[in-house]
Design an enzyme around this catalytic site. Structure first.
Site, mmCIF file in Angstrom:
data_model
loop_
_atom_site.group_PDB
_atom_site.id
_atom_site.type_symbol
_atom_site.label_atom_id
_atom_site.label_comp_id
_atom_site.label_asym_id
_atom_site.label_seq_id
_atom_site.Cartn_x
_atom_site.Cartn_y
_atom_site.Cartn_z
ATOM 1 N N TYR A 1 11.844 2.106 0.075
ATOM 2 C CA TYR A 1 11.526 1.084 -0.078
ATOM 3 C C TYR A 1 10.655 0.918 -1.140
ATOM 4 C CZ TYR A 1 7.949 -2.181 1.497
ATOM 5 O OH TYR A 1 6.840 -3.568 1.002
ATOM 6 N N ASP B 1 1.094 -1.368 -0.056
ATOM 7 C CA ASP B 1 0.223 0.197 -0.021
ATOM 8 C C ASP B 1 1.205 1.326 0.045
ATOM 9 O OD1 ASP B 1 0.929 -0.833 2.862
ATOM 10 O OD2 ASP B 1 -1.164 -0.141 3.440
ATOM 11 N N GLU B 2 2.189 1.144 0.377
ATOM 12 C CA GLU B 2 2.901 2.343 0.038
ATOM 13 C C GLU B 2 3.267 2.925 -0.993
ATOM 14 O OE1 GLU B 2 6.511 2.752 3.495
ATOM 15 O OE2 GLU B 2 5.474 1.004 4.464
#
Length: 345
Positions: free
Chosen positions: A151, A128-129
């Protein structure tokens, strides 16, 4: 019979749970588990299936093209679940090139080999990031990607490589983006097992910044069911959000765990066990996702928070030392020198 090959670093508790579920529930499938055995890996997570006839473990690195090419040439692989990644956000600020190398280059190596081998379905496990943070907007699969840390940026870039194989070759890829997963098997650098382990050792929870950042938490078995649903029902070329409406701030999470482990409801006692530390460079407030697309496939999360967290706390009482370097995972924030940004991994 299918051969399902799972590419995992075992820091991903969802990956190890998927492997166990497939081995136990699909005895006619050969499950091949490829893992680099990085710092966060523990083969103890797979002890319950390690002797099964339909399970095979191979140690190897997705960033080695010749090895991956040989693997696809020697094994009949029909389906790929690609979980392999460097995932710890804190470390990504200090080791950005390493995250890019593993998450982007490694994914490119893997999807290229799978395409050449005519794999029937390639499931890429994202996060979801990639959407970036939001205070009110709910993200659906068509929302733009606005990652705010190395990331998430590496996962977003890897998604683009995977999706390009669908656009160019109609290679049957599926991308999933899930909320935070918790449960047994998770390396204790992640927030829930970290707080649990600290408290069980009579140490304080280290909370980044204000602690007001909110996260959505999904229990591991719910995520397993989601991946199995995608395996059966997911359509090639599609993206699926695997999310939950259950949301909690990091400060509230700490208080919940203090209440359960230290058996106290006193606000002052709870505050005693909370240690606020310097925040990382960016820390998104929320990742609210709309998972209606998954609901239409027949999946919804089932495990209530109280049940899932109780099972998780009990597991870490007995299994914290499943990793050789588990104590290092409890450090508040990386204190080593930043990754040399001009050198390769």
């Amino acid at each position: 019979n299918y051969t399902i090959v799972n590419y995992v670093f075992l820091l991903s508790c969802s990956a190890s749970h998927v492997v166990v579920s497939l081995v136990k529930n699909y005895p006619n499938y050969l499950i091949i588990n490829l893992d680099k055995l990085d710092y966060c890996a523990s083969l103890k997570n797979l002890e319950t299936v390690s002797e099964k006839e339909n399970y095979k473990f191979i140690q190897g690195d997705i960033c080695e093209p010749d090895f991956i090419k040989q693997l696809f040439e020697t094994e009949k692989i029909d389906i790929v679940f690609h979980f392999a990644a460097q995932t710890h956000v804190d470390l990504s600020f200090w080791h950005a090139l390493e995250f890019t190398y593993v998450n982007v280059y490694g994914t490119n190596v893997l999807v290229a080999a799978a395409h050449k081998a005519n794999v029937e379905k390639f499931v890429y496990v994202s996060t979801d990031e990639v959407y970036g943070g939001s205070t009110d907007e709910e993200f659906d699969e068509s929302s733009p990607k606005r990652p705010t840390n190395p990331y998430a940026s590496s996962k977003a870039a890897a998604e683009c490589f995977v999706q390009s194989y669908w656009e160019r070759y109609r290679f049957p890829v599926v991308i999933t983006r899930s909320s935070n997963v918790y449960g047994p098997h998770q390396y204790p650098e992640k927030v829930i097992p970290k707080f649990i382990s600290l408290l069980q050792q009579n140490r304080k929870c280290c909370i980044h910044g204000s602690g007001l950042q909110r996260r959505n938490f999904l229990y591991a078995t719910d995520v397993v069911e989601a991946f199995l649903t995608v395996l059966k029902e997911g359509k090639p070329g599609e993206i699926y959000n695997i999310g939950t409406n259950f949301e909690m701030s990091i400060a509230q999470l700490a208080k919940e765990l203090i209440h359960l482990i230290k058996k106290t409801s006193s606000e002052s006692e709870m505050e005693y066990w909370m240690d606020y530390v310097k925040d990382r460079p960016t820390n998104d407030l929320r990742y609210p996702m709309n998972s209606e697309k998954m609901h239409n496939l027949g999946w919804r999360p089932k495990v209530p928070w109280k049940e899932g967290i109780k099972k998780t706390i009990e597991w870490y009482k007995e299994n914290f030392h499943n990793w050789k370097n588990s104590e290092k995972a409890l450090e508040a924030f990386p204190v080593t020198e930043p990754f040399a940004q001009l050198s390769g991994p």
